[in-house]
Design an enzyme around this catalytic site. Structure first.
Site, PDB file in Angstrom:
ATOM      1  N   LYS A  78       0.841  -1.209   0.000  1.00  0.00           N
ATOM      2  CA  LYS A  78       0.000   0.000   0.000  1.00  0.00           C
ATOM      3  C   LYS A  78       0.870   1.251   0.000  1.00  0.00           C
ATOM      4  CE  LYS A  78      -3.681  -2.538   2.305  1.00  0.00           C
ATOM      5  NZ  LYS A  78      -4.206  -3.005   3.582  1.00  0.00           N
TER       6      LYS A  78
ATOM      7  N   GLN B 283      -3.994  -1.387   9.900  1.00  0.00           N
ATOM      8  CA  GLN B 283      -3.878  -2.739   9.352  1.00  0.00           C
ATOM      9  C   GLN B 283      -4.358  -3.774  10.381  1.00  0.00           C
ATOM     10  OE1 GLN B 283      -2.947  -3.557   6.144  1.00  0.00           O
ATOM     11  NE2 GLN B 283      -3.497  -5.640   6.684  1.00  0.00           N
TER      12      GLN B 283
ATOM     13  N   ASP C 282     -11.014   2.930   4.698  1.00  0.00           N
ATOM     14  CA  ASP C 282     -11.381   1.516   4.603  1.00  0.00           C
ATOM     15  C   ASP C 282     -12.901   1.341   4.549  1.00  0.00           C
ATOM     16  OD1 ASP C 282      -9.400  -0.351   4.302  1.00  0.00           O
ATOM     17  OD2 ASP C 282      -8.890  -0.446   6.434  1.00  0.00           O
TER      18      ASP C 282
END
Ligand code: NDP
Length: 299
Positions: free
Chosen positions: A60, A104, A127
């Site tokens: 990412k 994460q 997200d």
């Protein structure tokens, strides 16, 4: 046996579509920096040193760098307290150069994931997992600030492959918070008639066989067989499952929830694993970061 005229499915090239989207994002990032002297910023928080998490996070961060998005790397030790993680999230919420915050998962067991994710400002929830964003996704006439990345990637693959969703019968296999449920909500928003199949569903096969669009997200290697598919259906395989393969150096290979070799003889469109949904998830994260930045910078 497939009739002679029956063509094999068109394989959707997720990597190529994701690259097109990344190029579009890079152009928009350039425009933002030329017009306002600002670029989007994505903070990626990782706790501990799980190898798989580290490799996702590196991917990412590298993708941000390629597109001109500034990446803020927050690497916290395994033993960090929940309070410290929440404090970090609050700092990032207050930082005007950060437009997206990604924590994460999974977090170490002593940290409550739900608590941490709920602390992320919904304006930076790239997200799309904040209950307020999911709630708005579920409600008619409301729009979430961000849609979850993998579900958004699935819908983008369909639309960019020319599949119209309105009025179609869609079956989603799986109902998790990160894939199955939000993809079902997105398809409903796009006016499909949606059925969700899960581990307690009876006669999944015949439900799946009635679908024009199938999103497979059960995490069950090659569960969906060729004779479960309506001829010509569009099949998006989210499943990413490692199975033993002694012929590989690594000793394993990745397969989807769909039996690719069988299903490609019946479906109209099909995504491969890997190279289908996976690259789209990262592209959608970058798109969400861009959109979050545009909302702030252009206001
Ligand atoms: P979860 O394990 O959280 O959820 C699986 C879902 O599938 C559950 O709702 C479960 O039902 C349902 N299910 C399990 N077995 C069956 C069955 N036999 N028939 C019907 N439904 C079943 O998985 P995730 O949603 O997190 O992930 C699903 C898959 O997608 C995994 O392979 C994962 O690796 C992959 N994935 C890929 C991503 C990508 O970017 N390509 C991103 C995220 C995930 P129940 O609720 O009843 O338990």
């Amino acid at each position: 046996m497939a009739s002679e005229e029956q063509k094999e499915a068109t394989i959707i090239d997720g990597k190529a579509i994701a690259q097109t989207i990344r190029n579009e994002i890079a152009s928009e990032v350039l425009l933002l920096s030329q017009k306002y002297g600002k670029v989007p910023g994505l903070a990626v928080v990782i706790v501990g040193n799980r190898k798989d998490s580290q490799s996702y996070v590196n991917m990412k961060r590298k993708a941000c760098c390629e597109l001109g998005i500034r990446s803020y790397d927050i690497d916290l030790p395994e033993e960090v307290s929940e309070e410290e993680v929440v404090k970090k999230v609050h700092e990032l919420n207050d930082d005007p150069d950060v437009h997206g915050i990604l924590v994460q998962l999974p977090l170490p067991k002593h940290i409550n994931e739900e608590k941490v994710l709920t602390e992320i400002s919904i304006e930076k929830d790239v997200d799309g997992f904040h209950p307020l964003n999911i709630g708005k996704l579920a409600m008619k006439g409301r729009e979430p600030l961000f849609q979850p990345c993998t579900p958004k990637g699935c819908v983008e693959l369909l639309t960019r492959s020319g599949v119209s969703i309105r009025g179609k019968k869609a079956v989603v296999v799986g109902r998790s918070n990160i894939v199955g449920l939000p993809v079902a909500l997105l398809l409903l928003k796009a006016d499909a008639t949606v059925t969700v199949v899960h581990s307690h569903t009876r006669d999944s096969e015949s439900i799946i066989r009635s679908a024009d669009i199938i999103i497979a997200a059960a995490g069950q290697p090659m569960m969906i067989k060729g004779d479960w598919i309506k001829p010509g259906a569009a099949v998006i395989d989210v499943g990413t499952n490692a199975i033993d393969d002694p012929s590989r150096k690594s000793g394993y290979r990745l397969v989807g929830d769909v039996d690719f070799q069988e299903v490609k003889k019946v479906a109209g469109l099909l995504t491969p694993v890997p190279g289908g949904v996976g690259p789209m998830t990262v592209a959608m994260l970058l798109k969400n970061t861009l959109d979050g930045a545009k909302r702030k910078i252009e206001q």
